[in-house]
Design a protein around this motif. Structure first.
Motif, short mmCIF file in Angstrom:
data_model
loop_
_atom_site.label_atom_id
_atom_site.label_comp_id
_atom_site.label_asym_id
_atom_site.label_seq_id
_atom_site.Cartn_x
_atom_site.Cartn_y
_atom_site.Cartn_z
N MET A 178 59.10 64.75 34.07
CA MET A 178 59.86 65.53 33.08
C MET A 178 59.84 67.01 33.48
O MET A 178 60.89 67.66 33.53
N ALA A 179 58.65 67.52 33.77
CA ALA A 179 58.51 68.95 34.10
C ALA A 179 59.39 69.34 35.29
O ALA A 179 59.96 70.42 35.32
N GLU A 180 59.51 68.41 36.23
CA GLU A 180 60.32 68.67 37.42
C GLU A 180 61.77 69.01 37.03
O GLU A 180 62.45 69.75 37.74
N LEU A 181 62.20 68.47 35.87
CA LEU A 181 63.59 68.67 35.45
C LEU A 181 63.81 69.95 34.66
O LEU A 181 64.92 70.21 34.21
N GLY A 182 62.75 70.75 34.45
CA GLY A 182 62.90 71.99 33.69
C GLY A 182 62.18 71.93 32.37
O GLY A 182 61.38 71.02 32.14
N PRO A 183 62.45 72.85 31.46
CA PRO A 183 61.70 72.92 30.20
C PRO A 183 62.11 71.86 29.16
O PRO A 183 61.41 71.67 28.18
N GLY A 184 63.24 71.17 29.36
CA GLY A 184 63.66 70.12 28.42
C GLY A 184 64.45 70.70 27.28
O GLY A 184 64.71 71.89 27.27
N PRO A 185 64.85 69.86 26.27
CA PRO A 185 64.64 68.41 26.20
C PRO A 185 65.35 67.65 27.32
O PRO A 185 66.22 68.18 27.99
N TYR A 186 64.92 66.39 27.48
CA TYR A 186 65.40 65.56 28.58
C TYR A 186 66.04 64.29 28.04
O TYR A 186 65.59 63.77 27.03
N ARG A 187 67.04 63.79 28.75
CA ARG A 187 67.57 62.46 28.44
C ARG A 187 66.63 61.45 29.07
O ARG A 187 66.22 61.61 30.23
N SER A 188 66.29 60.38 28.33
CA SER A 188 65.35 59.39 28.87
C SER A 188 65.88 58.80 30.17
O SER A 188 65.12 58.55 31.11
N GLY A 189 67.20 58.60 30.23
CA GLY A 189 67.81 58.03 31.43
C GLY A 189 67.61 58.93 32.64
O GLY A 189 67.34 58.46 33.75
N GLU A 190 67.71 60.20 32.38
CA GLU A 190 67.58 61.20 33.45
C GLU A 190 66.14 61.20 34.03
O GLU A 190 65.95 61.27 35.25
N ILE A 191 65.15 61.07 33.14
CA ILE A 191 63.76 61.03 33.62
C ILE A 191 63.55 59.78 34.48
O ILE A 191 63.01 59.86 35.59
N ALA A 192 63.98 58.63 33.94
CA ALA A 192 63.79 57.37 34.66
C ALA A 192 64.48 57.42 36.03
O ALA A 192 63.90 57.01 37.04
N GLU A 193 65.66 57.95 36.03
CA GLU A 193 66.44 58.03 37.27
C GLU A 193 65.69 58.86 38.31
O GLU A 193 65.62 58.49 39.49
N SER A 194 65.11 59.96 37.85
CA SER A 194 64.39 60.83 38.79
C SER A 194 63.17 60.12 39.36
O SER A 194 62.65 60.50 40.39
N MET A 195 62.69 59.07 38.66
CA MET A 195 61.55 58.31 39.15
C MET A 195 62.00 57.03 39.86
O MET A 195 61.17 56.23 40.29
N PRO B 216 64.44 51.72 36.31
CA PRO B 216 65.32 51.58 35.14
C PRO B 216 64.65 52.15 33.88
O PRO B 216 63.42 52.08 33.73
N VAL B 217 65.46 52.69 33.01
CA VAL B 217 64.94 53.38 31.82
C VAL B 217 64.13 52.45 30.93
O VAL B 217 63.12 52.85 30.35
N THR B 218 64.53 51.16 30.87
CA THR B 218 63.82 50.22 30.01
C THR B 218 62.36 50.04 30.43
O THR B 218 61.50 49.78 29.60
N SER B 219 62.08 50.21 31.71
CA SER B 219 60.71 49.99 32.17
C SER B 219 59.75 51.06 31.65
O SER B 219 58.54 50.91 31.74
N PHE B 220 60.28 52.16 31.11
CA PHE B 220 59.41 53.22 30.60
C PHE B 220 59.25 53.19 29.08
O PHE B 220 58.55 54.02 28.52
N GLY B 221 59.93 52.23 28.43
CA GLY B 221 59.89 52.17 26.97
C GLY B 221 58.49 52.25 26.37
O GLY B 221 58.19 53.16 25.59
N PRO B 222 57.61 51.31 26.73
CA PRO B 222 56.27 51.30 26.14
C PRO B 222 55.47 52.57 26.45
O PRO B 222 54.78 53.11 25.59
N LEU B 223 55.61 53.05 27.68
CA LEU B 223 54.87 54.25 28.07
C LEU B 223 55.31 55.46 27.24
O LEU B 223 54.50 56.25 26.76
N ARG B 224 56.62 55.54 27.04
CA ARG B 224 57.16 56.65 26.26
C ARG B 224 56.66 56.57 24.80
O ARG B 224 56.25 57.58 24.23
N SER B 225 56.67 55.35 24.23
CA SER B 225 56.18 55.19 22.85
C SER B 225 54.72 55.62 22.74
O SER B 225 54.31 56.22 21.74
N GLN B 226 53.96 55.26 23.77
CA GLN B 226 52.54 55.61 23.74
C GLN B 226 52.33 57.12 23.79
O GLN B 226 51.47 57.66 23.10
N LEU B 227 53.13 57.79 24.60
CA LEU B 227 53.01 59.24 24.70
C LEU B 227 53.42 59.91 23.39
O LEU B 227 52.87 60.94 23.01
#
Ligand SMILES: Nc1ncnc2c1ncn2[C@@H]1O[C@H](COP(=O)(O)OP(=O)(O)O)[C@@H](O)[C@H]1O
Ligand SMILES: [Mg+2]
Length: 396
Positions: free
Chosen positions: A329-346, A349-360
């Motif tokens: 996320m930080a790599e993309l600037g100060p935010g806010p960020y689109r979830s799709g954009e974060i996943a793409e940079s990694m 697929p965005v769905t694979s980060f669902g649980p991790l994002r909820s936990q954070l």
């Protein structure tokens, strides 16, 4: 200058030397407290804002003012991973014991203490972290169904009746409310809603991260109408100037105009950062007036101090995969960020980060300002992450 005379006060919940820029909010709450005192219908108030903006300090200030006008207060901080009844029961007990010493309320207060015994015993099965002393035997059928939503209402009703009999009201001050899980939040909202309907003098003044508003709405759809959610943010430049200049001026120390402007620029008016910059600038400066080069020299230390305390504690409890996600996320600037954009940079697929994002979100590190959006709950966290995880190594 003399560190012993240094007035600035960085630290979680540490009262600042000058509580700048919050006059309007404090006045709103003063009016609410006076209305509660006069037994008039009053909305509960929940302050929401990022880390380090001064919510805890405001909550404590409001609590003190509530005590001054004769309200009974209890103060709690929702700890991560403990239940609402476990947090509430001991504090409520103290308040009820206090009310039981008011002669005309003592019968009612004792009844509420009986309700508390029933409440705690019945709920112990589900919430085994409840620990509270019992002062009176329970009354069968009183707050002892073992269902939080039902029992909390009855408990509040008996406590409210005691407060009313004593000619006062009970104000619950709860910090870090975002850590209360949804079904328990729902029970709290229902109970407060019920108290408003039957005109029982119990209100909540709370504080939490920005996700709290959405959590309340999801727990009970009517919650957003039932409460006021004042936003607490960075100080505007005028207030930030006062926060820095006034405590120094009180000790005969002046700032050069450009020195003040630099502090406000570096901190962007965030209260925690202002205190940290004020503290280090004072220590570095040789005397009055404080110059821009003092501020420049202090900036390095202020950043280091923030990294080691304010920022670091947020990171320490996170798993490596969670840290990587935040760093992306930080790599993309100060935010806010689109979830799709974060996943793409990694590259996943965005769905694979669902649980991790909820936990954070549950851990209070990020929140969702809108559907599919993600933002840090800590101001300038992106820069910190880049400082401690420089380069590209974090990717592997
Ligand atoms: N209005 C204000 N003006 C100046 N400094 C403030 C103000 N409010 C809070 N602070 C300072 O900011 C820091 C963080 O306050 P705190 O209440 O812990 O924030 P939060 O609970 O929102 O994380 C403390 O050092 C406090 O002294
Ligand atoms: Mg706080």
């Amino acid at each position: 200058m003399d560190p012993i005379r240094n007035p600035y006060a960085p630290g979680a919940g540490t009262p600042p030397p000058e509580l700048a820029g919050r006059g309007e909010l404090l006045e709103t709450v003063r009016i609410a407290l006076a209305r509660i005192r006069a037994m008039r219908p009053t909305k509960s108030i929940l302050m929401v804002g990022l880390r380090g903006v001064g919510k805890t300090v405001l909550l404590e200030k409001m609590r003190q003012e509530a005590e001054v006008v004769g309200l009974h207060t209890i103060r709690m901080e929702a700890p991560e991973g403990r239940s609402l009844p476990a947090m509430l029961a001991p504090q409520l007990r103290v308040a009820l014991l206090r009310l039981s010493r008011v002669r005309r309320a003592s019968d009612r207060a004792r009844r509420a203490l009986r309700a508390l015994t029933g409440f705690a015993r019945a709920l112990k099965v589900r919430y085994d972290d409840i620990e509270v002393g019992f002062d009176h035997e329970p009354e069968p059928g009183l707050a002892d169904n073992g269902d939080l939503e039902m029992d909390l209402q009855v408990l509040f009703e008996t406590a409210g009746a005691a407060a009313r009999e004593a000619g006062t009201a009970l104000c619950l001050f709860i910090d870090e409310l975002q850590y209360v899980v949804e079904d328990q939040l729902a029970a709290l909202i229902t109970a407060l809603h019920r108290m408003a309907q039957i005109e029982m003098p119990i209100v909540l003044i709370g504080a939490g991260l920005p996700q709290l508003r959405g959590q309340m709405g999801r727990a009970k759809s009517y919650a957003e109408r039932l409460f006021d959610f004042p936003e607490v943010g960075a100080l505007d430049p005028g207030a930030a100037r006062i926060a820095i200049a006034k405590p120094a001026a009180d000790q005969g120390v002046e700032f050069h105009e450009d020195a003040l402007a630099r502090i406000i620029g570096e901190t962007r008016g965030y209260p925690y950062f202002l205190q940290e910059w004020g503290k280090h600038t004072w220590d570095v400066a040789g005397g009055s007036p404080i110059t821009i080069s003092d501020v420049e020299a202090a900036s390095i230390q202020a950043v280091a101090a923030l990294d080691e305390s304010f920022f670091r504690v947020r990171l320490d409890r996170l798993a490596p995969a969670e840290k990587r996600y935040l760093r992306a996320m930080a790599e993309l600037g100060p935010g806010p960020y689109r979830s799709g954009e974060i996943a793409e940079s990694m590259g996943r697929p965005v769905t694979s980060f669902g649980p991790l994002r909820s936990q954070l979100i549950a851990k209070g590190v990020i929140w969702s300002p809108g559907y599919g959006d993600t933002a840090f709950t800590v101001p300038m966290f992106d820069q910190f992450l880049k400082r401690i995880m420089p380069g590209d190594e974090w990717r592997s």
